[in-house]
Design a protein around this motif. Structure first.
Motif, mmCIF file in Angstrom:
data_model
loop_
_atom_site.group_PDB
_atom_site.id
_atom_site.type_symbol
_atom_site.label_atom_id
_atom_site.label_comp_id
_atom_site.label_asym_id
_atom_site.label_seq_id
_atom_site.Cartn_x
_atom_site.Cartn_y
_atom_site.Cartn_z
ATOM 1 N N ARG A 22 90.394 19.122 -102.214
ATOM 2 C CA ARG A 22 90.832 18.754 -100.864
ATOM 3 C C ARG A 22 92.311 18.381 -100.839
ATOM 4 N NH1 ARG A 22 86.676 14.843 -97.826
ATOM 5 N NH2 ARG A 22 85.734 16.481 -96.582
ATOM 6 N N ALA A 23 92.738 17.597 -101.813
ATOM 7 C CA ALA A 23 94.141 17.169 -101.858
ATOM 8 C C ALA A 23 95.056 18.357 -102.111
ATOM 9 C CB ALA A 23 94.335 16.110 -102.940
ATOM 10 N N ARG A 24 94.616 19.268 -102.942
ATOM 11 C CA ARG A 24 95.439 20.436 -103.250
ATOM 12 C C ARG A 24 95.573 21.348 -102.039
ATOM 13 N NH1 ARG A 24 94.232 24.873 -107.790
ATOM 14 N NH2 ARG A 24 96.195 25.976 -107.601
ATOM 15 N N ARG A 25 94.519 21.454 -101.269
ATOM 16 C CA ARG A 25 94.548 22.298 -100.077
ATOM 17 C C ARG A 25 95.451 21.692 -99.003
ATOM 18 N NH1 ARG A 25 89.111 22.298 -97.203
ATOM 19 N NH2 ARG A 25 89.958 20.294 -96.606
ATOM 20 N N ASP A 26 95.424 20.364 -98.869
ATOM 21 C CA ASP A 26 96.172 19.691 -97.817
ATOM 22 C C ASP A 26 97.633 19.447 -98.170
ATOM 23 O OD1 ASP A 26 93.851 19.678 -96.385
ATOM 24 O OD2 ASP A 26 93.340 17.606 -96.889
ATOM 25 N N ALA A 27 97.981 19.386 -99.456
ATOM 26 C CA ALA A 27 99.352 19.075 -99.866
ATOM 27 C C ALA A 27 100.245 20.305 -99.685
ATOM 28 C CB ALA A 27 99.378 18.639 -101.322
ATOM 29 N N PRO A 28 101.490 20.079 -99.258
ATOM 30 C CA PRO A 28 102.423 21.204 -99.157
ATOM 31 C C PRO A 28 102.724 21.797 -100.535
ATOM 32 C CG PRO A 28 103.246 19.272 -97.999
ATOM 33 C CD PRO A 28 102.039 18.847 -98.766
ATOM 34 N N GLN A 29 103.116 23.043 -100.546
ATOM 35 C CA GLN A 29 103.392 23.752 -101.797
ATOM 36 C C GLN A 29 104.537 23.075 -102.553
ATOM 37 O OE1 GLN A 29 101.564 26.274 -102.763
ATOM 38 N NE2 GLN A 29 102.652 26.762 -104.624
ATOM 39 N N GLY A 30 104.337 22.840 -103.837
ATOM 40 C CA GLY A 30 105.389 22.312 -104.684
ATOM 41 C C GLY A 30 105.528 20.806 -104.685
ATOM 42 N N ASN A 35 97.267 11.423 -104.487
ATOM 43 C CA ASN A 35 96.383 10.529 -105.227
ATOM 44 C C ASN A 35 96.162 11.037 -106.655
ATOM 45 O OD1 ASN A 35 94.975 12.725 -104.424
ATOM 46 N ND2 ASN A 35 93.179 11.629 -103.687
ATOM 47 N N GLY A 36 97.213 11.517 -107.269
ATOM 48 C CA GLY A 36 97.103 12.093 -108.603
ATOM 49 C C GLY A 36 96.653 11.104 -109.660
ATOM 50 N N ARG A 37 97.162 9.871 -109.586
ATOM 51 C CA ARG A 37 96.761 8.865 -110.579
ATOM 52 C C ARG A 37 95.290 8.512 -110.458
ATOM 53 N NH1 ARG A 37 101.792 4.653 -110.601
ATOM 54 N NH2 ARG A 37 103.246 6.034 -111.703
ATOM 55 N N ALA A 38 94.811 8.408 -109.249
ATOM 56 C CA ALA A 38 93.397 8.094 -109.044
ATOM 57 C C ALA A 38 92.515 9.223 -109.576
ATOM 58 C CB ALA A 38 93.115 7.853 -107.572
ATOM 59 N N LEU A 39 92.948 10.448 -109.362
ATOM 60 C CA LEU A 39 92.179 11.593 -109.873
ATOM 61 C C LEU A 39 92.166 11.598 -111.401
ATOM 62 C CD1 LEU A 39 93.336 14.383 -107.423
ATOM 63 C CD2 LEU A 39 91.136 13.223 -107.470
ATOM 64 N N MET A 40 93.291 11.284 -112.010
ATOM 65 C CA MET A 40 93.338 11.223 -113.476
ATOM 66 C C MET A 40 92.442 10.108 -114.002
ATOM 67 S SD MET A 40 97.314 12.040 -114.387
ATOM 68 C CE MET A 40 97.105 11.348 -115.991
ATOM 69 N N LEU A 41 92.461 8.962 -113.332
ATOM 70 C CA LEU A 41 91.626 7.837 -113.750
ATOM 71 C C LEU A 41 90.144 8.167 -113.605
ATOM 72 C CD1 LEU A 41 91.551 4.898 -114.717
ATOM 73 C CD2 LEU A 41 91.552 4.225 -112.325
ATOM 74 N N MET A 42 89.773 8.804 -112.504
ATOM 75 C CA MET A 42 88.370 9.181 -112.302
ATOM 76 C C MET A 42 87.924 10.221 -113.328
ATOM 77 S SD MET A 42 88.002 9.284 -108.171
ATOM 78 C CE MET A 42 86.310 9.829 -108.211
ATOM 79 N N THR A 43 88.806 11.157 -113.664
ATOM 80 C CA THR A 43 88.476 12.143 -114.690
ATOM 81 C C THR A 43 88.268 11.461 -116.037
ATOM 82 O OG1 THR A 43 89.774 13.808 -113.526
ATOM 83 C CG2 THR A 43 89.258 14.249 -115.830
ATOM 84 N N PHE A 44 89.144 10.530 -116.368
ATOM 85 C CA PHE A 44 89.026 9.791 -117.623
ATOM 86 C C PHE A 44 87.716 9.013 -117.680
ATOM 87 C CE2 PHE A 44 89.873 5.965 -120.183
ATOM 88 C CZ PHE A 44 90.114 6.568 -121.408
#
Length: 59
Positions: A22-30, A35-44
């Motif tokens: 969802r975040a990748r679809r909504d974020a502008p290109q580049g 919420n990258g840190r939260a995604l990394m923490l949840m993956t960990f």
């Protein structure tokens, strides 16, 4: 107990994947994900739970 840990890990990783897509679809290109840190923490956390389910103490 191991089954609970494995299912919890799967649930966390699936939620993380949905949030990432969802975040990748909504974020502008580049631009970085907002919420990258939260995604990394949840993956960990998901990976730690998955690995913990393989410990002999939880079998």
């Amino acid at each position: 107990m191991a089954l609970f840990l494995a299912l919890s890990a799967l649930a966390v990783l699936v939620v993380t994947l949905v949030l990432f897509l969802r975040a990748r679809r909504d974020a502008p290109q580049g631009t970085p994900l907002p919420n990258g840190r939260a995604l990394m923490l949840m993956t960990f956390v998901g990976l730690v739970l998955a690995l913990a389910s393989q410990l002999p103490a939880f079998r």
